[in-house]
Design an enzyme around this catalytic site. Structure first.
Site, short mmCIF file in Angstrom:
data_model
loop_
_atom_site.label_atom_id
_atom_site.label_comp_id
_atom_site.label_asym_id
_atom_site.label_seq_id
_atom_site.Cartn_x
_atom_site.Cartn_y
_atom_site.Cartn_z
N ASP A 618 27.45 -121.86 93.36
CA ASP A 618 26.33 -121.17 93.97
C ASP A 618 26.25 -121.61 95.43
O ASP A 618 26.86 -122.60 95.82
CB ASP A 618 25.04 -121.54 93.21
CG ASP A 618 23.82 -120.84 93.77
OD1 ASP A 618 23.94 -119.68 94.20
OD2 ASP A 618 22.74 -121.47 93.80
N LYS A 798 18.01 -103.91 106.21
CA LYS A 798 18.48 -105.01 107.05
C LYS A 798 17.58 -105.22 108.27
O LYS A 798 18.04 -105.67 109.32
CB LYS A 798 19.92 -104.80 107.50
CG LYS A 798 20.92 -104.77 106.36
CD LYS A 798 22.34 -104.65 106.87
CE LYS A 798 23.33 -104.62 105.72
NZ LYS A 798 24.72 -104.47 106.17
N ARG A 851 22.89 -118.01 111.92
CA ARG A 851 22.45 -116.70 111.42
C ARG A 851 21.68 -116.02 112.53
O ARG A 851 20.64 -116.52 112.98
CB ARG A 851 21.55 -116.90 110.19
CG ARG A 851 22.22 -117.62 109.06
CD ARG A 851 21.22 -118.37 108.19
NE ARG A 851 20.23 -117.52 107.57
CZ ARG A 851 20.29 -117.08 106.32
NH1 ARG A 851 21.30 -117.43 105.56
NH2 ARG A 851 19.34 -116.34 105.81
N THR A 931 26.91 -115.96 94.87
CA THR A 931 25.55 -116.15 95.36
C THR A 931 24.75 -114.86 95.27
O THR A 931 25.32 -113.77 95.27
CB THR A 931 25.57 -116.66 96.81
OG1 THR A 931 24.23 -116.76 97.30
CG2 THR A 931 26.35 -115.71 97.71
N GLY A 932 23.47 -115.01 95.19
CA GLY A 932 22.58 -113.85 95.22
C GLY A 932 22.20 -113.44 96.61
O GLY A 932 21.49 -112.46 96.80
N ASP A 1066 21.96 -119.95 87.63
CA ASP A 1066 23.33 -120.44 87.49
C ASP A 1066 23.66 -120.88 86.06
O ASP A 1066 24.78 -121.28 85.79
CB ASP A 1066 23.57 -121.61 88.44
CG ASP A 1066 23.27 -121.27 89.89
OD1 ASP A 1066 23.71 -120.19 90.32
OD2 ASP A 1066 22.59 -122.04 90.57
#
Length: 1524
Positions: A618, A798, A851, A931-932, A1066
């Protein structure tokens, strides 16, 4: 400031017009995979319908479009359920006896495998899965019959009883821990409504079996408590005290209702004013609530079913939602909320939850403490994220607030059946609407859709909400969390499974030996001319040869039973238990912050940890800390912020820069700038909300510009930028009392919290909320901004927007989002230079692993807004396709934006993650991230942790039209890069190829595309494509998809897998993998509860796998081989003796030797080998991780090795017996007194002693670590045979064996034959090992020689968790530096800087980039442009003011600039500038052109071909244009 007291009470109020999109997933086709155990369990419990489930749709009625987001697949499903509240069950819902047909799961869950009743039979059932246990049970039964020659059947049963008992104790201890956690959860408190009739389950009867189980449980608990009471006199007092604290307190609402019950009409006296949560007793001057209540400074009047705010005009056309309350029904008024246990919750119950409580079941929200029905939940136990999610109550139930209301509420919920998709839920609530003023008016049916936003899932926690009242729709194993968790599997090590085959081979050998014995004995007894006819008095078979042969056969089974060693299994259990203890005791895996060591939960799979080829991890909370820190920004073309990220360090490390020195220098500079910034903030404005330790944005130049040092224009731009951050969000504040109070922010995304916190730190503090207004302290001045609309972020938009009415009355739309989305909506023809500069800054930020987001705004005219607002209200009130309509309306107003700047946030990795991943990669282990999170986030983290690098071609696998044909075409296209077609033959070859792929490609795939490629038709191709990629990132995946990916690799590649995670999302993946590792971090302990190993940090995984795993695998492999060998030596010595007894199955040894051989004489050396043997120590194992590859390739335990040890055992057994036989056959040896020593028992002393000595020294030969303990144990175990023989034969009870020790040991022949036979037995093994290590050394042999040579002595002086390899200790040679300087330049580019191809990070990674190692022929990043720092042109560094971090990033980028710009991996200023907002220009023409517009954007992101003639001049790069 007078409003502050009022503000503290209202600060958690939520925006009134929000689109709750935060947790929606993009729709996709149904998955075809689900855990078979869950399908069978649900099928048994609720049955499968005659047709597929009729999904209710997210917002539709019962017959709306199917739920496309479900992971359930095409299997037959429960058609749904109807849950009735205060309504009688209709006839069709009852069976012929009048009982409810529906049978819902209990809310009591069990992750443990056993119960007190089932433990003994179930544990025995699992233990007898071992074929050896079944075999020895058969031997014991056989030995009961004396005809087969067993001397002591009861003694024969002792080893089996011991091994079964010890294994059962171990299993009980393991399962007890799970049981304790289960009981804590099942008995957790919750307030449940009692005193009302739950027609859905009230008539359920408790079966006799459940009553029996409950009685047993009570008995066990009573015995346990009685024992505790006797043990401690304080126990009783403590028990009473605990019980007193657990007493169920009466409902506060019930008490208040009883006080007011004397009123003739309780409802008419303003019961909405009764608080839901416990509050202090009213003060003497306070009055009870009246019909007109003053709440938050406004007067609320009860009107029928709704409380409206006077003075606020109801918007025209607002939908009437109705109410489920029946005001005219007669109720017993006995219902009240009572504290109960989770296990008592049933479907159809009313429950109420308080702040910080965990959700006990899947609950539909009826009402909350917020006026707009909103509440906040933390889903860290479900999806691994700590950010808050918004959930809302149904409109028609918001006036159901108290126990009395619950009695009057009459409705039915038509729900879909249970399934695994945690992001989708469809149901509808139906009721009969009453006219509250006239009971004679006929009622009519109303309905309201129920979606995932109205559902609280089990395992989540309520946050920042005083209370929530809801009804239960799913319980226990039917909740989404439990469906995704699956059942606790019983895992068995691969060696244990392979061992069964070796046992079968030994069975075959045993069968052959017994068959020979039976045939020869039968033939011998059939002969009439032998001595037996004269001296024997008949046989057990009445002198019938066939019957005698059969008896001899079964007697041989008992005689040679040690050929299948039951003691091996108990030895393995002991070894694995001790290995688990050593793992638990390893201080290097102890996490001090949580006081948590590495905790083995499954003790029988430690050797599997040494054969792991694929690790599935994860991201959030596993690789990262899930802590977002605002590091940098760009405002009006000016970059701000100082940071030194791990991604930047990774880039510099690959360029040959000393990152330790550079990092220390950078951190020192940042510390100085931090002090300067804090001084500047205090000088400009003494911000009372700033905590120095919370400051993450270090930019003293930003504060200087904010003070006006760079002019009024930049000052205004900086202010406007921070105001946008303080307003464009859905953050709620949490105040900690103090002077001034400490303000913390709770947000749906940690990014949002970081943005708002940074605005607070520089003086733009979000103080709180007042209804629909935000209160912001701007540099000491308190301002109020009205939130008109909030258009939240989702994966397809987004972006996120907030429409704000400013204090001056203007309406401003603030928008933040991915750069590609914002740039495509900028006003065309404006801010050209700003776009270029901002894009270039974002490019550098992204290269540093940060990011990035863009910030923009737009001023909206009043008339335009009012017209848009009407469309927005219509879309918000739509029942069908509500989300699509809202997105369409929102898209219309988010255009013609003006760019303000961009932000850069770092999601901090856990300590040591990049080094850990690099180390695992060097060991040959492939790491996949499941991963989510969204694709962009995963890519950024991939670069930060060195999972991805700039030399990789990134294959972004996204199927836009969700069609299998498109997915297959994309797979074929990408497989062609590797010259593959995805055939069965290629898969077979891939199963045998364990080499890690070249670091040239990585694949990124989202959840919707993953559903397609996991289908049976595409799975093989997708697996082969992934195997060719060094890194695989699966994004936006559900828990069941994670498990499906693990299962695909586990079964498709026939390799061992490990899954690591920290959240409940998970669990399915952890249980599916061969080895599951849970991280005990901030994400709860759900993963830990279901894992096989629990650790505190990801970096500890390296030591668990590369040290303990490798040791365990090698030790056990060697132990098993040696065990088979030593038993073969012993058993075949008996077999050779049978040749001279006509195979009548007579013992040559005394029977005590047979018992003690595996119990005492040879047990300890092999156990010590399995527990403590080391080929190299732990530091060398980490410094040379390549040693682990033998485990991946499974070379330590192979069938050739097994047979080699078997043949060695047969050879040594023949030497052991025949050397003694040849000694006695030609001569007679007598003692000094003339007595003979050539009888049966004394000859057995010769053979047994030789066999013990040879076996122990053979084990010593195969042991790498000869320390004092190993030598001592070998010597003691060997001497035991002398000790036992001397003691035992000293007593007359030994019968024939009396005085055998002094007679045999006093003979010189014994010592001579012992020496010669031992040398002859061990010489071949010694010779082969010597030749192998001298002329054909393995990796470990070479490393061991280097250790002796001192090449690893430096490890004694390092305390690093991951020690460096030997080559890293030496400084970089000058030849390497000169080679880097003179390396030829290729693939360069010249021309206008604006025309170079550069790309945004959110859409950049594709398969069109080029790598010189790849085969697609395109042009991409390579590192042929690395140059030393001295050659970087000085004019590329910003000269206006010192910007160390900016200049560092610029220098790093300049070193690889040409090839970097030829790739499309990151943001790009020129492309974003050239886009000219085509979306904005065409948005006014209508939505029909959207598809064409987006295709133009996608085409713009494709990299144009760069030719050799276009190469840039590295020695004379163009000067940067002046910033505007």
């Amino acid at each position: 400031m007078a409003a502050l007291p009022h503000l503290e009470d209202s600060e958690v109020t939520n925006p009134v017009k929000r689109i709750r999109w935060a947790t929606h997933r993009a729709k996709g086709p149904k998955a075809d995979h689900k855990r078979q155990s869950l399908k069978e369990r649900l099928h048994r419990r609720i049955g499968s319908g005659e047709k597929k489930r009729d999904s209710l749709g997210k917002e539709g009625g019962p017959l709306d479009n199917g739920d496309e987001g479900s992971d359930v697949g095409s299997e037959e499903q429960d058609p749904g359920r109807r849950v009735y509240f205060n309504l009688a069950l209709p006839a069709e819902e009852r069976d012929e006896d009048g009982h409810p047909k529906a049978n819902y799961a209990r809310n009591k869950i069990r992750t443990a495998k056993y119960t007190p009743i089932s433990f003994v039979p179930k544990n025995l059932w699992w233990q007898f899965h071992n074929i050896a246990n079944v075999y020895f049970l058969f031997i014991i039964i056989l030995g009961i019959f004396q005809i087969f020659g067993a001397s002591n059947p009861a003694l024969n049963a002792v080893p089996l009883i011991v091994i079964l008992t010890l294994t059962a104790i171990k299993d009980a201890v393991e399962d007890w821990r799970r049981t304790v956690l289960d009981n804590e959860l099942n008995n957790a408190p919750v307030h449940r409504l009692v005193g009302f009739s739950n027609v859905n389950t009230a008539e359920d009867t408790v079966s006799m079996w459940r009553r029996f189980k409950k009685a047993n449980t009570r008995a066990i608990v009573w015995v346990w408590n009685s024992w505790k009471t006797k043990k401690s006199s304080k126990g009783k007092e403590k028990g009473w005290r605990e019980r007193a604290q657990d007493e169920l307190r009466p409902s506060l609402e019930t008490r208040r209702a009883s006080v007011l019950s004397h009123r003739s009409s309780y409802r008419a006296h303003g019961e909405d004013g009764i608080p839901m949560t416990p509050v202090p007793s009213p003060l003497p001057d306070q009055k009870p609530p009246t019909d007109a209540m003053n709440i938050d400074g406004q007067t609320h009047v009860v009107e029928g079913d709704q409380a409206k705010v006077s003075g606020i005009k109801t918007p025209q056309g607002q939908k009437f939602w109705g109410s489920v309350m029946n005001p005219f029904t007669t109720t017993p008024d006995k219902a009240r909320f009572k504290k109960d246990a989770w296990k008592s919750v049933q479907v159809g119950d009313f429950v109420r939850l308080y702040n910080d409580e965990e959700i006990p079941a899947d609950i539909v929200i009826l009402s909350t403490s917020s006026e707009d029905g909103a509440c906040y939940v933390e889903t860290k136990n479900l999806d691994g994220e700590t950010n808050l999610k918004v959930r809302s109550a149904l409109h028609s139930t918001r006036d159901v607030k108290h126990a009395r209301h619950c009695e009057r509420a009459e409705f039915v919920i038509e729900s879909e059946g249970p399934h695994s998709n945690i992001y989708s839920y469809s149901a509808v609530i139906r009721w009969q609407q009453h006219d509250t003023k006239d009971p004679n008016v006929p009622t009519y049916e109303m309905a309201e859709p129920v979606s995932i936003n109205n559902l609280l899932l089990r395992g989540c926690q309520l946050r920042n909400t005083e209370w929530v009242l809801g009804v239960v729709v799913f319980t226990g194993e039917e909740t989404k969390t439990m469906i995704n968790s699956g059942i606790t599997p019983s895992k068995r090590a691969k060696i244990t499974k392979d061992l069964n085959w070796n046992v079968i081979y030994n069975f075959i050998i045993l069968f052959g030996m017994c068959l020979v014995s039976g045939i020869i004995l039968g033939v011998f007894w059939a002969k009439p001319d032998t001595s037996h006819s004269l001296f024997e008095f008949g046989s057990y078979g009445d002198n019938k040869p066939a019957l005698d042969g059969v008896i001899s056969f079964w007697a041989g089974v008992i005689l040679f039973q040690n050929l299948v060693p039951i003691s091996l299994y108990i030895t393995l259990e002991i070894i694995r238990t001790l290995q688990a203890i050593f793992i638990y005791s390893d201080v290097h895996m102890y996490y001090e912050a949580l006081d948590y060591p590495c905790t083995p939960k499954s003790w029988n799979i430690s050797d599997d940890v040494g054969q792991i080829e694929y690790i599935f991890s994860d991201k959030t909370g596993t690789l990262t800390q899930n802590v977002m820190e605002f590091k940098k920004c760009t405002v009006n073309g000016v970059p701000y912020g100082e940071a030194y990220t791990e991604a930047q360090a990774g880039i510099q490390r690959r360029q040959g820069i000393d990152v330790d020195e550079e990092g220390a220098r950078a951190r020192e500079q940042i510390a100085r700038d931090r002090v300067r910034m804090l001084e500047g903030i205090r000088k400009m404005h003494d911000n009372p909300y700033l905590r120095d330790e919370d400051l993450t944005f270090v930019a003293p130049d930003y504060i200087a510009d904010l003070a006006g040092e760079s002019g009024q224009e930049q000052k205004i731009a900086n202010e406007r930028f921070m105001v946008a951050l303080a307003l464009c969000h859905t953050v709620i504040t949490e105040r900690t009392p103090g002077d001034p109070p400490k303000i913390e922010f709770k947000a749906q995304s940690p990014d949002e919290a970081a943005l708002v916190a940074t605005a607070r730190d520089v003086g733009f503090t979000l103080v709180g909320r007042e209804d629909d207004r935000l209160v912001v302290n701007v540099l000491g001045e308190e301002r109020r901004y009205t939130v008109l609309n909030t258009l939240e972020f989702n994966s397809s938009r987004k972006r996120m927007s907030a429409i704000i009415r400013m204090p001056n009355g203007k309406i401003i739309l603030f928008c933040k989002g991915a750069d590609s989305m914002i740039y495509s909506r900028l006003a065309p023809g404006h801010q050209r230079e700003l776009r270029h500069t901002t894009g270039e800054h974002l490019e550098m930020f992204a290269r540093e692993g940060l990011r990035t987001l863009c910030i923009a705004q737009r001023e909206i005219e009043e008339e335009e807004y009012q017209e848009w607002q009407k469309d927005y209200e219509l879309a918000a009130n739509a029942i069908n396709n509500r989300e699509d309509k809202l997105e369409e309306v929102s898209d219309r107003i988010e255009n013609d934006l003006w760019l303000l700047g961009g932000t850069a946030i770092e999601d901090r990795l856990q300590d040591g993650v990049p080094d850990a991943i690099s180390l695992l990669g060097r060991a040959g282990i492939k790491l996949w991230v499941l991963t989510g999170d969204k694709v962009e986030t995963a890519i950024n983290i991939g670069f930060s942790c060195n999972l991805l690098d700039n030399g990789m071609d990134l294959i972004v696998f996204k199927v836009e039209d969700e069609s299998l044909e498109t997915a297959e075409a994309m797979l074929d296209k990408n497989l062609a890069i590797f010259n593959m077609t995805g055939s069965e033959g290629e898969l077979a070859a891939a199963q045998d190829n364990h080499e890690p792929p070249a670091p040239t490609h990585a694949i990124i795939i989202d959840g919707d595309s993953l559903k397609l490629v996991l289908g049976d038709s595409l799975k093989r191709k997708f697996l082969l494509l992934c195997k060719q990629c060094r890194s695989v990132l699966c994004c936006r995946v559900s828990p069941s998809q994670k498990a499906a990916v693990v299962q695909m690799v586990k079964s498709g590649l026939d390799c061992l897998t490990l899954a690591i995670g920290d959240g409940a999302n998970d669990v399915a993946m952890i249980q599916e993998a061969h080895v599951g590792v849970g991280i005990a971090g901030v994400e709860g302990r759900a993963a830990v509860m279901s894992s096989d190993y629990a650790i505190g940090q990801f970096r500890f995984l390296t030591r668990l796998v590369l040290v303990h795993g490798r040791w365990s695998y090698r030790r056990l492999a060697e132990t098993i081989a040696n065990f088979f060998y030593k038993n073969l030596v012993w058993t075949f010595s008996l077999f050779w003796y049978q040749i001279y007894t006509n195979f009548d199955c007579q013992y040559i040894f005394d029977y005590t030797y047979i018992i003690l051989f595996n119990l005492a004489f040879t047990s300890l050396p092999v156990i010590l080998m399995g527990v403590l043997d080391q080929d190299v120590d732990d530091k060398v194992s980490l410094a040379v991780p390549q040693l682990y590859r033998r485990g991946i390739e499974r070379k330590e335990w192979t069938q050739p090795k097994f047979w080699m040890y078997m043949f060695d055992g047969i050879y040594q057994s023949s030497i052991t017996f025949f050397m003694v036989y040849l000694l006695f056959s030609p001569a007679t040896f007598n003692t000094a007194n003339g007595q003979s020593i050539d009888d049966l028992k004394r000859m057995g002393v010769f053979i047994a002693t030789i066999a013990v000595v040879v076996a122990n020294f053979y084990i010593l030969f195969n042991t790498y670590r000869w320390d004092w303990l190993m030598l001592l144990i070998v010597v003691i175990s060997t001497l035991l045979v002398w000790f036992w023989t001397g003691i035992y034969t000293a007593f007359t009870g030994s019968a024939q064996f009396y005085k055998a020790a002094p007679e045999v040991y006093g003979s010189l022949a014994f010592w001579a034959i012992l020496l010669v036979a031992t040398i002859m037995c061990l010489l071949p093994r010694f010779t082969v090992k010597s030749i192998q290590k001298i002329y054909f050394p393995g990796d470990v042999d070479i490393i061991r020689e280097q250790v002796i040579q001192g090449k690893f002595d430096y490890l004694k002086e390092t305390d690093a968790f991951i020690p460096p390899p030997p080559e890293k200790v030496k400084s970089m040679s000058s030849s390497e530096s000169s080679a880097a300087k003179t390396k030829p330049v290729a693939n360069t580019h010249t021309g206008d800087d604006d025309m170079r191809p550069i790309y945004p990070p959110s859409v950049a990674p594709t398969a069109t980039t080029h790598n010189p190692r790849s085969q697609n022929g395109s042009n991409s990043t390579d590192y042929t442009f690395r140059r030393s720092l001295e050659t970087i042109p000085a004019h590329r560094i910003s000269l206006d003011r010192p910007r160390p971090s900016y200049d560092r990033a610029r220098m790093s980028m300049d070193r690889v600039r040409p090839s970097f710009e030829a790739s499309n991996e990151f943001t790009s200023a020129a492309l974003l500038t050239r886009m000219e907002s085509s979306h904005s220009r065409h948005s006014q023409l209508g939505q029909q052109q959207t598809g064409h517009t987006m295709s133009r954007l996608r085409n713009a992101f494709r990299r144009p071909t760069v030719t050799r003639e276009e190469q840039p001049d590295l020695d004379h790069p163009p000067l940067p244009q002046a910033q505007q």
